[in-house]
Design a protein around this motif. Structure first.
Motif, PDB file in Angstrom:
ATOM      1  N   CYS A 164       0.796  -1.047  -0.119  1.00  0.00           N
ATOM      2  CA  CYS A 164      -0.092  -0.493   0.248  1.00  0.00           C
ATOM      3  C   CYS A 164       1.042   1.332  -0.390  1.00  0.00           C
ATOM      4  CB  CYS A 164      -0.832  -0.254   0.813  1.00  0.00           C
ATOM      5  SG  CYS A 164      -2.772  -1.262   0.688  1.00  0.00           S
ATOM      6  N   ARG A 165       2.128   1.081   0.609  1.00  0.00           N
ATOM      7  CA  ARG A 165       3.440   2.501   0.764  1.00  0.00           C
ATOM      8  C   ARG A 165       3.365   2.922  -0.709  1.00  0.00           C
ATOM      9  NH1 ARG A 165       4.997   0.370   5.429  1.00  0.00           N
ATOM     10  NH2 ARG A 165       6.777  -0.190   4.573  1.00  0.00           N
ATOM     11  N   HIS A 166       3.314   1.252  -1.803  1.00  0.00           N
ATOM     12  CA  HIS A 166       4.005   1.825  -2.742  1.00  0.00           C
ATOM     13  C   HIS A 166       3.311   2.002  -3.871  1.00  0.00           C
ATOM     14  CE1 HIS A 166       5.998   0.789  -6.392  1.00  0.00           C
ATOM     15  NE2 HIS A 166       5.333   0.142  -6.908  1.00  0.00           N
ATOM     16  N   GLU A 167       1.375   1.826  -3.699  1.00  0.00           N
ATOM     17  CA  GLU A 167       0.271   2.543  -3.647  1.00  0.00           C
ATOM     18  C   GLU A 167       0.852   4.212  -4.033  1.00  0.00           C
ATOM     19  OE1 GLU A 167      -0.927   0.872  -6.355  1.00  0.00           O
ATOM     20  OE2 GLU A 167      -0.195  -0.589  -6.212  1.00  0.00           O
ATOM     21  N   ALA A 168       0.417   3.981  -3.022  1.00  0.00           N
ATOM     22  CA  ALA A 168       0.609   5.864  -2.441  1.00  0.00           C
ATOM     23  C   ALA A 168       2.014   6.658  -3.310  1.00  0.00           C
ATOM     24  CB  ALA A 168       1.020   5.714  -1.114  1.00  0.00           C
ATOM     25  N   LEU A 169       2.983   6.243  -3.296  1.00  0.00           N
ATOM     26  CA  LEU A 169       4.129   6.851  -4.386  1.00  0.00           C
ATOM     27  C   LEU A 169       3.534   7.133  -5.146  1.00  0.00           C
ATOM     28  CD1 LEU A 169       7.155   7.793  -3.181  1.00  0.00           C
ATOM     29  CD2 LEU A 169       7.914   5.780  -4.408  1.00  0.00           C
ATOM     30  N   LEU A 170       3.393   5.484  -5.629  1.00  0.00           N
ATOM     31  CA  LEU A 170       2.777   5.583  -7.488  1.00  0.00           C
ATOM     32  C   LEU A 170       1.835   7.184  -7.396  1.00  0.00           C
ATOM     33  CD1 LEU A 170       1.790   1.742  -9.021  1.00  0.00           C
ATOM     34  CD2 LEU A 170       3.728   3.785  -9.909  1.00  0.00           C
ATOM     35  N   LEU A 171       1.132   6.498  -6.924  1.00  0.00           N
ATOM     36  CA  LEU A 171      -0.140   7.900  -7.335  1.00  0.00           C
ATOM     37  C   LEU A 171       0.240   9.131  -6.913  1.00  0.00           C
ATOM     38  CD1 LEU A 171      -3.368   6.014  -4.672  1.00  0.00           C
ATOM     39  CD2 LEU A 171      -3.059   7.577  -7.685  1.00  0.00           C
ATOM     40  N   ARG A 172       1.572   9.147  -6.069  1.00  0.00           N
ATOM     41  CA  ARG A 172       1.983  10.808  -5.433  1.00  0.00           C
ATOM     42  C   ARG A 172       2.792  11.237  -6.878  1.00  0.00           C
ATOM     43  NH1 ARG A 172       2.782   9.153  -0.125  1.00  0.00           N
ATOM     44  NH2 ARG A 172       4.537   8.492  -0.162  1.00  0.00           N
ATOM     45  N   GLU A 173       3.637  10.384  -7.210  1.00  0.00           N
ATOM     46  CA  GLU A 173       4.386  10.232  -8.777  1.00  0.00           C
ATOM     47  C   GLU A 173       3.986  10.857  -9.995  1.00  0.00           C
ATOM     48  OE1 GLU A 173       7.633   7.874  -9.239  1.00  0.00           O
ATOM     49  OE2 GLU A 173       8.449   8.946  -7.423  1.00  0.00           O
ATOM     50  N   THR A 174       2.557  10.090  -9.987  1.00  0.00           N
ATOM     51  CA  THR A 174       1.046  10.581 -11.403  1.00  0.00           C
ATOM     52  C   THR A 174       0.988  11.542 -11.017  1.00  0.00           C
ATOM     53  OG1 THR A 174       0.753   7.868 -11.366  1.00  0.00           O
ATOM     54  CG2 THR A 174      -0.580   9.265 -12.322  1.00  0.00           C
ATOM     55  N   GLN A 175      -0.079  12.147  -9.865  1.00  0.00           N
ATOM     56  CA  GLN A 175       0.151  13.821  -9.262  1.00  0.00           C
ATOM     57  C   GLN A 175       1.269  14.805 -10.120  1.00  0.00           C
ATOM     58  OE1 GLN A 175      -0.655  14.811  -5.790  1.00  0.00           O
ATOM     59  NE2 GLN A 175      -2.103  16.440  -6.252  1.00  0.00           N
ATOM     60  N   VAL A 176       2.405  14.518  -9.691  1.00  0.00           N
ATOM     61  CA  VAL A 176       2.751  15.469  -9.269  1.00  0.00           C
ATOM     62  C   VAL A 176       3.162  15.275 -11.581  1.00  0.00           C
ATOM     63  CG1 VAL A 176       5.310  15.417  -9.907  1.00  0.00           C
ATOM     64  CG2 VAL A 176       4.476  15.636  -7.312  1.00  0.00           C
ATOM     65  N   MET A 177       3.161  14.429 -11.989  1.00  0.00           N
ATOM     66  CA  MET A 177       4.160  14.532 -13.828  1.00  0.00           C
ATOM     67  C   MET A 177       2.818  14.252 -14.081  1.00  0.00           C
ATOM     68  SD  MET A 177       5.393  10.748 -14.705  1.00  0.00           S
ATOM     69  CE  MET A 177       4.627   9.247 -13.564  1.00  0.00           C
ATOM     70  N   LEU A 178       1.510  14.760 -14.110  1.00  0.00           N
ATOM     71  CA  LEU A 178      -0.025  14.662 -14.239  1.00  0.00           C
ATOM     72  C   LEU A 178       0.189  16.428 -14.486  1.00  0.00           C
ATOM     73  CD1 LEU A 178      -2.584  14.437 -15.690  1.00  0.00           C
ATOM     74  CD2 LEU A 178      -3.645  14.301 -13.448  1.00  0.00           C
ATOM     75  N   HIS A 179       0.301  17.772 -13.459  1.00  0.00           N
ATOM     76  CA  HIS A 179       0.579  19.078 -12.542  1.00  0.00           C
ATOM     77  C   HIS A 179       1.230  19.315 -13.606  1.00  0.00           C
ATOM     78  CE1 HIS A 179      -3.145  17.916  -9.738  1.00  0.00           C
ATOM     79  NE2 HIS A 179      -3.564  18.326 -10.967  1.00  0.00           N
ATOM     80  N   SER A 180       2.619  18.752 -14.025  1.00  0.00           N
ATOM     81  CA  SER A 180       4.015  19.153 -14.318  1.00  0.00           C
ATOM     82  C   SER A 180       3.260  19.356 -16.108  1.00  0.00           C
ATOM     83  CB  SER A 180       4.996  18.842 -14.546  1.00  0.00           C
ATOM     84  OG  SER A 180       4.785  17.193 -15.374  1.00  0.00           O
ATOM     85  N   LEU A 181       2.863  19.025 -16.185  1.00  0.00           N
ATOM     86  CA  LEU A 181       1.863  19.460 -17.933  1.00  0.00           C
ATOM     87  C   LEU A 181       1.971  21.244 -17.841  1.00  0.00           C
ATOM     88  CD1 LEU A 181      -0.174  16.917 -19.393  1.00  0.00           C
ATOM     89  CD2 LEU A 181       1.961  17.184 -19.933  1.00  0.00           C
ATOM     90  N   PRO A 182       2.509  22.076 -18.624  1.00  0.00           N
ATOM     91  CA  PRO A 182       2.339  23.060 -19.092  1.00  0.00           C
ATOM     92  C   PRO A 182       0.778  23.325 -19.869  1.00  0.00           C
ATOM     93  CG  PRO A 182       4.006  22.168 -20.879  1.00  0.00           C
ATOM     94  CD  PRO A 182       3.745  20.527 -19.602  1.00  0.00           C
ATOM     95  N   VAL A 183       1.091  24.310 -19.791  1.00  0.00           N
ATOM     96  CA  VAL A 183      -0.572  25.479 -20.141  1.00  0.00           C
ATOM     97  C   VAL A 183      -0.367  25.805 -21.580  1.00  0.00           C
ATOM     98  CG1 VAL A 183      -2.217  27.267 -20.523  1.00  0.00           C
ATOM     99  CG2 VAL A 183      -1.413  25.888 -17.964  1.00  0.00           C
ATOM    100  N   GLU A 184      -0.865  25.059 -22.971  1.00  0.00           N
ATOM    101  CA  GLU A 184      -0.664  25.598 -23.496  1.00  0.00           C
ATOM    102  C   GLU A 184      -1.714  25.939 -24.552  1.00  0.00           C
ATOM    103  OE1 GLU A 184       0.591  23.258 -26.067  1.00  0.00           O
ATOM    104  OE2 GLU A 184       0.727  21.296 -25.552  1.00  0.00           O
ATOM    105  N   ARG A 185      -1.073  27.621 -24.538  1.00  0.00           N
ATOM    106  CA  ARG A 185      -2.041  28.571 -25.012  1.00  0.00           C
ATOM    107  C   ARG A 185      -2.630  28.488 -26.449  1.00  0.00           C
ATOM    108  NH1 ARG A 185       3.013  33.347 -23.186  1.00  0.00           N
ATOM    109  NH2 ARG A 185       1.071  34.755 -23.671  1.00  0.00           N
ATOM    110  N   ALA A 186      -3.171  29.182 -26.724  1.00  0.00           N
ATOM    111  CA  ALA A 186      -3.634  29.486 -28.189  1.00  0.00           C
ATOM    112  C   ALA A 186      -2.626  29.992 -28.711  1.00  0.00           C
ATOM    113  CB  ALA A 186      -5.408  30.498 -27.988  1.00  0.00           C
ATOM    114  N   PRO A 187      -2.848  29.033 -30.240  1.00  0.00           N
ATOM    115  CA  PRO A 187      -2.295  30.694 -31.181  1.00  0.00           C
ATOM    116  C   PRO A 187      -2.062  32.015 -31.427  1.00  0.00           C
ATOM    117  CG  PRO A 187      -3.479  28.704 -32.579  1.00  0.00           C
ATOM    118  CD  PRO A 187      -3.996  28.661 -30.833  1.00  0.00           C
ATOM    119  N   GLU A 188      -1.308  32.661 -31.764  1.00  0.00           N
ATOM    120  CA  GLU A 188      -1.525  33.231 -32.039  1.00  0.00           C
ATOM    121  C   GLU A 188      -1.876  34.332 -33.233  1.00  0.00           C
ATOM    122  OE1 GLU A 188       0.272  36.741 -30.922  1.00  0.00           O
ATOM    123  OE2 GLU A 188       1.208  35.945 -29.322  1.00  0.00           O
ATOM    124  N   GLY A 189      -3.147  35.197 -33.216  1.00  0.00           N
ATOM    125  CA  GLY A 189      -4.013  35.543 -34.364  1.00  0.00           C
ATOM    126  C   GLY A 189      -5.478  34.871 -34.698  1.00  0.00           C
TER     127      GLY A 189
END
Ligand code: ZN
Lengths: 178, 206
Positions: A34-59
């Motif tokens: 269960c500790r391992h699953e907790a770690l996996l979840l924490r890492e998944t969350q960090v990775m997910l939220h590290s995705l940058p925000v995509e901005r609409a193209p110019e114009g």
């Protein structure tokens, strides 16, 4: 059994300990799995939220504004037909094949339209044929080839029997195309 | 009105009212206000910058056409999301029909590379950037591997910061469905990334 409960609770808080009951917390101390699953979840969350925000193209704003109908929402018949016949981006679902039929619809419809002093605005016809109009995103608006063929056929039949009849199908065809 | 300014709820409502009456300039302000949000959402749903651009444009055009029928039962932004969501799901389904073997092993990217439009982020040297880039690619693939219904909720909640209540409105599903989809999405995402994390192939930055 407690492992199942622990792992479910962990998903709810992305593997953090803050919201867990004392029972689950003490289970985590002794259960490596269960500790391992907790770690996996924490890492998944960090990775997910590290995705940058995509901005609409110019114009993009200017492009959208250019494509808006020019007389507000009550865009004229002719304009809608024209917009349909001249695709702005790409050809879709055999538009070319439907062109001839559409022209016939446009001419016949146009004659009727100007003869009737616009007593039935196109917008209302469209509303009548699109049930989820409030969302503006009704999936049924994406008309299939078969549906288009059927509409055109229906229109042609109507054309022959009642040349001046008000055909709501015309509104649908024009409206759903981009 | 200055571009890029965050508008208050009441300001938005006033602008929506003007746009409903056919005020194009007012509608332009709404486009400016929401285009990045909608684009980011659609972009995560489709993982293709060109389709994302098309869908974003189409969403605003439909919104403009449908505005006279917008009664304000929901907020303008959930209504707009709803239009965008319907269009994005439509693209996903069309892809499934036309390309049953659509593979996320080769994610669609623009010629300039996948991140040319990203906000600048703090970076630490070329090596770390490369690792982070691979990690992002893996996460994007893992997201694309989710069934679209789970993906939708996951993106709206985790990446767009929408509330359960707003998501329920956007997707027209009960609150409980939003919560259970989010639970399943998190679980599936964790499983999609498990082998990579366990093999130490993904570097988790902070
Ligand atoms: Zn356990």
């Amino acid at each position: 059994m407690i492992c199942k409960q622990a792992q479910e609770d962990l998903v709810g808080c992305w593997g953090c300990a803050d919201e867990l009951s004392s029972e689950i917390l003490s289970h985590l101390e002794e259960c490596e799995q269960c500790r391992h699953e907790a770690l996996l979840l924490r890492e998944t969350q960090v990775m997910l939220h590290s995705l940058p925000v995509e901005r609409a193209p110019e114009g993009l704003t200017a492009q959208i504004m250019d494509r808006l109908p020019h007389e507000g929402q009550q865009a004229g018949w002719g304009e809608r037909i024209a917009r349909w016949l001249v695709p702005e981006r790409r050809m879709q679902w055999g538009r070319a094949a439907a062109l001839g039929a559409a022209l016939a619809i446009a001419i016949a419809g146009g004659v009727y339209w100007y003869g009737q002093e616009q007593q039935t605005p196109l917008q209302e016809q469209v509303v009548a044929t699109t049930p989820a109009s409030e969302t503006g995103g009704d999936e049924r608006l994406a008309i299939t080839d078969a549906e288009l063929d059927e509409l055109i056929l229906k229109h042609q039949m109507l054309e022959m029997s009642q040349p001046l009849a008000d055909d709501v199908g015309v509104g649908l065809v024009v409206y759903t195309s981009r | 009105m200055a571009k890029g300014t965050e508008l208050s709820q009441s300001e938005i409502e006033a602008i929506v009212e003007r746009a409903k009456k056919g005020d194009r300039e007012a509608f332009g302000v709404l486009v400016d206000q929401y285009k990045d949000k909608i684009y980011n959402y659609v972009s995560r749903m489709l993982s293709d910058p060109y389709e994302a651009e098309d869908v974003t444009q189409e969403a605003f055009l439909r919104a403009y056409r449908s505005l006279p029928r917008f009664r304000g039962a929901s907020s303008f932004h959930t209504w707009l999301y709803r239009i965008a969501s319907n269009l994005a799901i439509d693209v996903v389904r069309k892809r499934k029909r036309s390309e049953p073997t659509f593979s996320i092993d080769e994610p669609l990217e623009s010629e300039e590379g996948e991140y040319e439009r990203e906000l600048p982020s703090e970076d630490g040297g070329p090596e770390q950037r490369a690792t982070t880039r691979e990690t992002r690619l893996a996460v994007r693939r893992a997201i694309m591997d989710l069934p679209e219904k789970l993906r939708d909720v996951m993106i709206l909640y985790e990446l767009q910061g929408e509330t359960y209540e707003d998501i329920a409105e956007i997707l027209d599903v009960p609150l409980g469905t939003v919560k259970s989809r989010l639970f399943n999405a998190r679980n599936r995402l964790k499983e999609n990334l498990r082998s990579l994390v366990e093999a130490g192939e993904i570097e988790v930055g902070q």
